[in-house]
Write a protein that holds these residues in place. Structure first.
Motif, mmCIF file in Angstrom:
data_model
loop_
_atom_site.group_PDB
_atom_site.id
_atom_site.type_symbol
_atom_site.label_atom_id
_atom_site.label_comp_id
_atom_site.label_asym_id
_atom_site.label_seq_id
_atom_site.Cartn_x
_atom_site.Cartn_y
_atom_site.Cartn_z
ATOM 1 N N SER A 249 0.826 -1.203 0.000
ATOM 2 C CA SER A 249 0.000 0.000 0.000
ATOM 3 C C SER A 249 0.866 1.261 0.000
ATOM 4 O O SER A 249 1.802 1.386 0.790
ATOM 5 N N PHE A 250 0.524 2.183 -0.905
ATOM 6 C CA PHE A 250 1.222 3.464 -0.978
ATOM 7 C C PHE A 250 0.204 4.605 -0.970
ATOM 8 O O PHE A 250 0.368 5.606 -1.659
ATOM 9 N N THR A 251 -0.831 4.435 -0.177
ATOM 10 C CA THR A 251 -1.908 5.410 -0.130
ATOM 11 C C THR A 251 -1.409 6.792 0.273
ATOM 12 O O THR A 251 -1.923 7.813 -0.198
ATOM 13 N N VAL B 107 -5.784 5.895 -10.657
ATOM 14 C CA VAL B 107 -5.437 4.584 -10.117
ATOM 15 C C VAL B 107 -5.187 4.705 -8.625
ATOM 16 O O VAL B 107 -4.279 5.405 -8.190
ATOM 17 N N ASP B 108 -6.019 4.038 -7.844
ATOM 18 C CA ASP B 108 -5.857 4.003 -6.393
ATOM 19 C C ASP B 108 -5.084 2.741 -6.043
ATOM 20 O O ASP B 108 -5.560 1.628 -6.304
ATOM 21 N N PRO B 109 -3.889 2.863 -5.463
ATOM 22 C CA PRO B 109 -3.078 1.679 -5.179
ATOM 23 C C PRO B 109 -3.727 0.690 -4.227
ATOM 24 O O PRO B 109 -3.312 -0.467 -4.162
ATOM 25 N N ASP B 110 -4.752 1.109 -3.485
ATOM 26 C CA ASP B 110 -5.432 0.189 -2.560
ATOM 27 C C ASP B 110 -6.665 -0.465 -3.194
ATOM 28 O O ASP B 110 -7.268 -1.358 -2.613
ATOM 29 N N GLU B 111 -7.059 0.007 -4.386
ATOM 30 C CA GLU B 111 -8.263 -0.528 -5.001
ATOM 31 C C GLU B 111 -7.993 -1.163 -6.361
ATOM 32 O O GLU B 111 -8.725 -2.046 -6.787
ATOM 33 N N TYR B 112 -6.937 -0.716 -7.028
ATOM 34 C CA TYR B 112 -6.686 -1.189 -8.391
ATOM 35 C C TYR B 112 -5.653 -2.301 -8.342
ATOM 36 O O TYR B 112 -4.607 -2.179 -7.711
ATOM 37 N N ASP B 113 -5.917 -3.395 -9.003
ATOM 38 C CA ASP B 113 -5.007 -4.542 -9.031
ATOM 39 C C ASP B 113 -3.928 -4.304 -10.069
ATOM 40 O O ASP B 113 -4.085 -4.604 -11.248
#
Length: 283
Positions: free
Chosen positions: A98-100, A276-282
């Motif tokens: 995660s890099f939110t 692109v959300d790093p916590d939602e996008y694969d």
């Protein structure tokens, strides 16, 4: 994502690259008889050494071979080093990290656009992110890994589109420097980090990106790029286009290759890109 390239390379990538003609799908997949034989030999020597199925495919191996100027020994050495580097840096699982915090600080990009030839578009607004701030806050390692996650995800998308449609081998990268200030967005501590990212991009993701278009680049960069261009000729194999603040000029250039429906509103288009959300996008 490159996003690619890489998305966090910013100024360094532009300075260190060269103008070369963009590569078409036909050129990417057409080989002479000699080149075909070299590919077959390279493939036979690597099939039992690569850990993933996609690494056994001709188009993947060809990228390494062609970027090594069809020197099979060099290509083999480079790919083996890449496999070891990926293992040491746990690239196979980097998509789970995660890099939110960096995402919320402005390191945001999109990968859902397509140019007229079907290549995916990696779009990053450099002006929205301050790498100096992240590095001063002690996040240099996280910034580096987030960049690798982004590039890995973008290049994975290129592979998937190639498998699905059969006519995609590379992506295009657009970096918007609107709001970017070389003084406030850079620092001496930033240079080693950006250089490591730059070197890793060329070492580990050959021929993932076909072109990089920089928009609203600081005017101070333009003469510097021209001075360095002969020195770094043929270093990247990426077609680089560097535009200043002349919106009409870069809009016309983009319009020749990308429909307005595939460009974000900030670039004069009508597409509502999904960040692109790093916590939602694969990735």
């Amino acid at each position: 994502m490159s996003t690619n390239c890489t998305l966090a390379c910013l100024v360094v990538l532009i300075i260190a690259a060269t103008f070369v003609r963009g590569v078409t799908f036909e050129e990417d997949t057409t080989l002479t008889l000699t080149q075909k034989n070299l590919l077959e030999n390279f493939k036979s020597s690597m099939l039992d050494k690569v850990p993933h199925g996609y690494m056994k495919e001709d188009i993947f191996l060809l990228k390494w071979l062609r970027s090594s100027r069809f020197d099979t020994d060099l290509a083999k050495s480079r790919l083996l080093k890449d496999i070891e580097w990926r293992k040491e840096n746990n690239l196979d699982n980097i998509h789970t990290e995660s890099f939110t915090d960096l995402w919320r600080d402005g390191f945001q990009f999109t990968i859902d656009g397509r140019d007229k030839s079907g290549k995916p578009i990696f779009y990053f607004n450099a002006g929205s992110f301050d790498p100096r701030k992240a590095i001063v806050q002690g996040k240099a390692d996280r910034l580096e890994r987030y960049t690798y996650q982004s590039i890995e995800g973008g290049c994975k998308l290129v592979r998937e589109l190639g498998q699905k449609y059969g006519n995609v081998t590379r992506a295009v990268l657009i970096i918007n420097f609107d709001g970017f200030n070389p003084i406030t967005h850079s620092c001496l501590r930033c240079i080693p980090v950006l250089l490591r990212i730059l070197v890793s991009f060329f070492d580990h993701w050959p021929e993932c990106v076909d072109s990089l278009t920089a928009l609203n680049a600081p005017e101070s960069l333009l003469p510097l790029v021209e001075i360095l261009r002969p020195v770094v000729d043929d270093i990247s194999g990426i077609r680089i286009r560097l535009f200043g603040k002349n919106r009409k000029l870069w809009s016309e250039a983009l319009g020749k290759e990308i429909d307005l429906t595939e460009l974000p509103v900030s670039l004069g288009g009508s597409k509502k890109h999904k960040l692109v959300d790093p916590d939602e996008y694969d990735l």
